[in-house]
Motif scaffolding. Structure first.
Motif, PDB file in Angstrom:
ATOM      1  N   GLY A 258       0.815  -1.214   0.000  1.00  0.00           N
ATOM      2  CA  GLY A 258       0.000   0.000   0.000  1.00  0.00           C
ATOM      3  C   GLY A 258       0.848   1.264   0.000  1.00  0.00           C
ATOM      4  N   LYS A 259       1.898   1.285   0.801  1.00  0.00           N
ATOM      5  CA  LYS A 259       2.779   2.458   0.848  1.00  0.00           C
ATOM      6  C   LYS A 259       3.481   2.684  -0.486  1.00  0.00           C
ATOM      7  CE  LYS A 259       3.768   2.495   5.800  1.00  0.00           C
ATOM      8  NZ  LYS A 259       4.798   2.316   6.839  1.00  0.00           N
ATOM      9  N   VAL A 260       3.964   1.598  -1.076  1.00  0.00           N
ATOM     10  CA  VAL A 260       4.673   1.726  -2.352  1.00  0.00           C
ATOM     11  C   VAL A 260       3.699   2.147  -3.447  1.00  0.00           C
ATOM     12  CG1 VAL A 260       5.930   0.451  -4.137  1.00  0.00           C
ATOM     13  CG2 VAL A 260       6.534   0.168  -1.727  1.00  0.00           C
ATOM     14  N   GLU A 261       2.526   1.543  -3.465  1.00  0.00           N
ATOM     15  CA  GLU A 261       1.547   1.921  -4.486  1.00  0.00           C
ATOM     16  C   GLU A 261       1.143   3.384  -4.331  1.00  0.00           C
ATOM     17  OE1 GLU A 261      -2.740   0.487  -6.301  1.00  0.00           O
ATOM     18  OE2 GLU A 261      -1.482  -0.955  -5.250  1.00  0.00           O
ATOM     19  N   ALA A 262       0.966   3.854  -3.110  1.00  0.00           N
ATOM     20  CA  ALA A 262       0.639   5.264  -2.891  1.00  0.00           C
ATOM     21  C   ALA A 262       1.752   6.165  -3.417  1.00  0.00           C
ATOM     22  CB  ALA A 262       0.384   5.525  -1.407  1.00  0.00           C
ATOM     23  N   ALA A 263       2.994   5.769  -3.180  1.00  0.00           N
ATOM     24  CA  ALA A 263       4.120   6.561  -3.679  1.00  0.00           C
ATOM     25  C   ALA A 263       4.144   6.559  -5.210  1.00  0.00           C
ATOM     26  CB  ALA A 263       5.440   6.020  -3.129  1.00  0.00           C
ATOM     27  N   LEU A 264       3.861   5.418  -5.820  1.00  0.00           N
ATOM     28  CA  LEU A 264       3.855   5.337  -7.278  1.00  0.00           C
ATOM     29  C   LEU A 264       2.725   6.180  -7.881  1.00  0.00           C
ATOM     30  CD1 LEU A 264       4.579   1.550  -7.899  1.00  0.00           C
ATOM     31  CD2 LEU A 264       6.180   3.479  -7.994  1.00  0.00           C
ATOM     32  N   LEU A 265       1.574   6.150  -7.235  1.00  0.00           N
ATOM     33  CA  LEU A 265       0.428   6.905  -7.764  1.00  0.00           C
ATOM     34  C   LEU A 265       0.703   8.400  -7.820  1.00  0.00           C
ATOM     35  CD1 LEU A 265      -2.576   5.003  -6.160  1.00  0.00           C
ATOM     36  CD2 LEU A 265      -1.892   5.033  -8.573  1.00  0.00           C
ATOM     37  N   THR A 266       1.536   8.906  -6.915  1.00  0.00           N
ATOM     38  CA  THR A 266       1.858  10.344  -6.944  1.00  0.00           C
ATOM     39  C   THR A 266       2.680  10.710  -8.175  1.00  0.00           C
ATOM     40  OG1 THR A 266       3.889  10.124  -5.647  1.00  0.00           O
ATOM     41  CG2 THR A 266       1.826  10.484  -4.419  1.00  0.00           C
ATOM     42  N   LEU A 267       3.294   9.714  -8.795  1.00  0.00           N
ATOM     43  CA  LEU A 267       4.144   9.962  -9.962  1.00  0.00           C
ATOM     44  C   LEU A 267       3.374   9.869 -11.284  1.00  0.00           C
ATOM     45  CD1 LEU A 267       7.150   7.750  -8.817  1.00  0.00           C
ATOM     46  CD2 LEU A 267       6.900  10.231  -8.554  1.00  0.00           C
ATOM     47  N   LEU A 268       2.129   9.452 -11.229  1.00  0.00           N
ATOM     48  CA  LEU A 268       1.352   9.206 -12.448  1.00  0.00           C
ATOM     49  C   LEU A 268       0.407  10.353 -12.766  1.00  0.00           C
ATOM     50  CD1 LEU A 268       0.336   5.477 -11.818  1.00  0.00           C
ATOM     51  CD2 LEU A 268       2.394   6.371 -12.961  1.00  0.00           C
ATOM     52  N   THR A 269       0.098  10.477 -14.033  1.00  0.00           N
ATOM     53  CA  THR A 269      -0.918  11.451 -14.461  1.00  0.00           C
ATOM     54  C   THR A 269      -2.291  10.881 -14.110  1.00  0.00           C
ATOM     55  OG1 THR A 269      -1.221  10.449 -16.637  1.00  0.00           O
ATOM     56  CG2 THR A 269       0.547  12.114 -16.416  1.00  0.00           C
ATOM     57  N   PRO A 270      -3.332  11.719 -14.095  1.00  0.00           N
ATOM     58  CA  PRO A 270      -4.670  11.198 -13.823  1.00  0.00           C
ATOM     59  C   PRO A 270      -5.077  10.071 -14.787  1.00  0.00           C
ATOM     60  CG  PRO A 270      -4.671  13.578 -13.655  1.00  0.00           C
ATOM     61  CD  PRO A 270      -3.321  13.181 -14.176  1.00  0.00           C
ATOM     62  N   GLN A 271      -4.727  10.207 -16.057  1.00  0.00           N
ATOM     63  CA  GLN A 271      -5.062   9.165 -17.027  1.00  0.00           C
ATOM     64  C   GLN A 271      -4.310   7.868 -16.698  1.00  0.00           C
ATOM     65  OE1 GLN A 271      -3.979  10.043 -21.071  1.00  0.00           O
ATOM     66  NE2 GLN A 271      -5.100   8.286 -21.897  1.00  0.00           N
ATOM     67  N   GLN A 272      -3.057   7.976 -16.328  1.00  0.00           N
ATOM     68  CA  GLN A 272      -2.279   6.796 -15.969  1.00  0.00           C
ATOM     69  C   GLN A 272      -2.824   6.143 -14.703  1.00  0.00           C
ATOM     70  OE1 GLN A 272       1.512   8.784 -15.863  1.00  0.00           O
ATOM     71  NE2 GLN A 272       2.195   7.795 -17.778  1.00  0.00           N
ATOM     72  N   ARG A 273      -3.293   6.950 -13.755  1.00  0.00           N
ATOM     73  CA  ARG A 273      -3.897   6.394 -12.532  1.00  0.00           C
ATOM     74  C   ARG A 273      -5.137   5.581 -12.865  1.00  0.00           C
ATOM     75  NH1 ARG A 273      -3.649  11.763 -10.091  1.00  0.00           N
ATOM     76  NH2 ARG A 273      -1.500  12.006  -9.496  1.00  0.00           N
ATOM     77  N   THR A 274      -5.930   6.078 -13.798  1.00  0.00           N
ATOM     78  CA  THR A 274      -7.128   5.352 -14.223  1.00  0.00           C
ATOM     79  C   THR A 274      -6.745   4.002 -14.832  1.00  0.00           C
ATOM     80  OG1 THR A 274      -8.288   7.427 -14.619  1.00  0.00           O
ATOM     81  CG2 THR A 274      -9.183   5.458 -15.680  1.00  0.00           C
ATOM     82  N   ILE A 275      -5.745   4.000 -15.681  1.00  0.00           N
ATOM     83  CA  ILE A 275      -5.273   2.756 -16.295  1.00  0.00           C
ATOM     84  C   ILE A 275      -4.743   1.812 -15.213  1.00  0.00           C
ATOM     85  CG2 ILE A 275      -3.524   1.762 -17.835  1.00  0.00           C
ATOM     86  CD1 ILE A 275      -3.754   4.401 -19.485  1.00  0.00           C
ATOM     87  N   TRP A 276      -3.980   2.344 -14.270  1.00  0.00           N
ATOM     88  CA  TRP A 276      -3.427   1.558 -13.168  1.00  0.00           C
ATOM     89  C   TRP A 276      -4.544   0.851 -12.401  1.00  0.00           C
ATOM     90  CZ3 TRP A 276       1.414   0.307 -11.386  1.00  0.00           C
ATOM     91  CH2 TRP A 276       1.522  -0.146 -10.066  1.00  0.00           C
ATOM     92  N   GLU A 277      -5.588   1.594 -12.091  1.00  0.00           N
ATOM     93  CA  GLU A 277      -6.706   1.023 -11.333  1.00  0.00           C
ATOM     94  C   GLU A 277      -7.441  -0.039 -12.137  1.00  0.00           C
ATOM     95  OE1 GLU A 277      -7.324   1.451  -8.127  1.00  0.00           O
ATOM     96  OE2 GLU A 277      -5.614   2.818  -8.045  1.00  0.00           O
ATOM     97  N   GLU A 278      -7.677   0.233 -13.419  1.00  0.00           N
ATOM     98  CA  GLU A 278      -8.398  -0.736 -14.255  1.00  0.00           C
ATOM     99  C   GLU A 278      -7.631  -2.033 -14.409  1.00  0.00           C
ATOM    100  OE1 GLU A 278     -11.529  -0.748 -15.487  1.00  0.00           O
ATOM    101  OE2 GLU A 278     -11.726   1.029 -14.220  1.00  0.00           O
ATOM    102  N   ILE A 279      -6.334  -1.941 -14.637  1.00  0.00           N
ATOM    103  CA  ILE A 279      -5.522  -3.141 -14.829  1.00  0.00           C
ATOM    104  C   ILE A 279      -5.372  -3.903 -13.515  1.00  0.00           C
ATOM    105  CG2 ILE A 279      -3.207  -3.958 -15.406  1.00  0.00           C
ATOM    106  CD1 ILE A 279      -3.086  -1.715 -17.448  1.00  0.00           C
TER     107      ILE A 279
END
Length: 166
Positions: A113-134
């Motif tokens: 969870g901590k690592v994923e939260a850190a990674l999400l801060t590096l992504l664009t909103p569109q990339q976050r959406t893709i991350w969640e879907e996959i």
């Protein structure tokens, strides 16, 4: 003797189900635990070179923690297996081994969870959406398959052979 056998069979089924639930999606599945699932997710994001660097740095900083966490998970599952092979009737040993699995799984979940939260801060909103879907594991077609597909077969076998004994 039959009651002991059926009790052991039921306990084995419950432990197997706990392993399956704790394991989550398979390592090769999309977004599943393990390097293959993570790599699939990262490649689908079409990261910029700068994002690739930043993501790699986050993952590198946490690599040792993940490796030690996976070692703790393996050791806790090995401990449960050993208890079930040597002294399955010892309730205290079974409970202690079960708690070790829970602690190791909890530590891994927190780290992930901590690592994923850190990674999400590096992504664009569109990339976050893709991350969640996959990252969403596919739901089984039949609700019976969600936890243990063979459970009905085992229950039928028990009912067939136990008769009226309980």
């Amino acid at each position: 003797m039959k009651k002991l056998l059926y009790g052991m069979l039921t306990l084995a089924i419950l432990i197997g189900s706990a392993y399956a639930v704790a394991a989550g999606p398979g390592p090769g599945g999309p977004g599943g635990p393990g390097p293959e699932g993570l790599l699939d997710r990262l490649l689908s994001l079409k990261l910029t070179d700068a994002q690739k660097h930043d993501v790699a740095v986050v993952l590198k900083r946490n690599r040792a923690a993940f490796e030690s966490g996976m070692t703790a998970m393996r050791e806790s599952f090995d401990g449960m297996r050993d208890v079930m092979r040597t002294d399955p009737g010892n309730e205290n040993s079974v409970r202690q081994a079960s708690r070790a699995i829970a602690v190791a799984a909890e530590d891994m979940a927190v780290l992930r969870g901590k690592v994923e939260a850190a990674l999400l801060t590096l992504l664009t909103p569109q990339q976050r959406t893709i991350w969640e879907e996959i990252g969403k594991p596919p739901m089984p077609r039949d609700p019976k398959e969600r936890f243990h597909a063979g459970r009905e077969l085992v229950n039928d076998w028990i009912d067939t052979h136990a008769g009226k004994d309980s």
